[in-house]
Design an enzyme around this catalytic site. Structure first.
Site, short mmCIF file in Angstrom:
data_model
loop_
_atom_site.label_atom_id
_atom_site.label_comp_id
_atom_site.label_asym_id
_atom_site.label_seq_id
_atom_site.Cartn_x
_atom_site.Cartn_y
_atom_site.Cartn_z
N GLU A 6 -1.98 -106.77 22.93
CA GLU A 6 -0.82 -105.82 22.88
C GLU A 6 0.23 -106.38 22.09
O GLU A 6 0.99 -105.69 21.44
CB GLU A 6 -0.52 -105.44 24.25
CG GLU A 6 -1.56 -104.52 24.73
CD GLU A 6 -1.07 -103.97 26.38
OE1 GLU A 6 -0.24 -104.48 26.74
OE2 GLU A 6 -1.85 -103.29 26.91
N GLU A 13 -7.48 -109.59 31.56
CA GLU A 13 -6.20 -108.85 31.47
C GLU A 13 -4.98 -109.72 30.55
O GLU A 13 -4.50 -109.18 29.76
CB GLU A 13 -5.57 -109.02 32.82
CG GLU A 13 -4.41 -108.16 33.02
CD GLU A 13 -4.45 -106.60 32.58
OE1 GLU A 13 -3.84 -106.21 31.65
OE2 GLU A 13 -5.44 -105.88 33.17
#
Length: 118
Positions: free
Chosen positions: A73, A66
């Site tokens: 991102e 994660e």
């Protein structure tokens, strides 16, 4: 050769990255909540040492993945501020990797917990 100051700074920066991700990313907060639920369930269920090792590997892998997804991102947003198809594909692939690991982790969790409950 060995620079203790640089080493300590690297830990500080890593910790800052974790804290920032927790503050800004709802998905990592969800995974932390799931971690707490699994840990409590494991304590109540009485997992053995091998099962705990598997659970910790899955939790560590999930949280790490994660964080990597968040980093990808951010980098994609930095280098591609407007909407770009390749940027979307990169972000979607990173999110897909998290989904695959989360799904496999859930299946393994079911395989560990279900026989103990029934």
């Amino acid at each position: 050769m060995f620079n203790l100051r640089k080493l300590l700074l690297s830990f500080k920066f890593a910790f800052e990255g974790i804290v920032h991700s927790i503050k800004t990313e709802q998905n990592i907060r969800f995974h932390l909540l799931a971690t707490m639920v699994v840990m409590i369930a494991g304590l109540l269920t009485g997992l053995d040492k091998g099962e705990w090792i598997i659970i910790f590997i899955l939790i560590g892998g999930m949280l790490s993945l994660e964080l990597i997804n968040t980093a990808i991102e951010r980098v994609v947003d930095l280098v591609s501020p407007g909407w770009q198809p390749l940027a979307k594909q990169a972000k979607d692939a990173a999110a897909g990797a998290v989904l695959v690991f989360a799904t496999i982790s859930a299946i393994i969790g079911i395989l560990i917990f279900l026989p103990k409950w029934f």
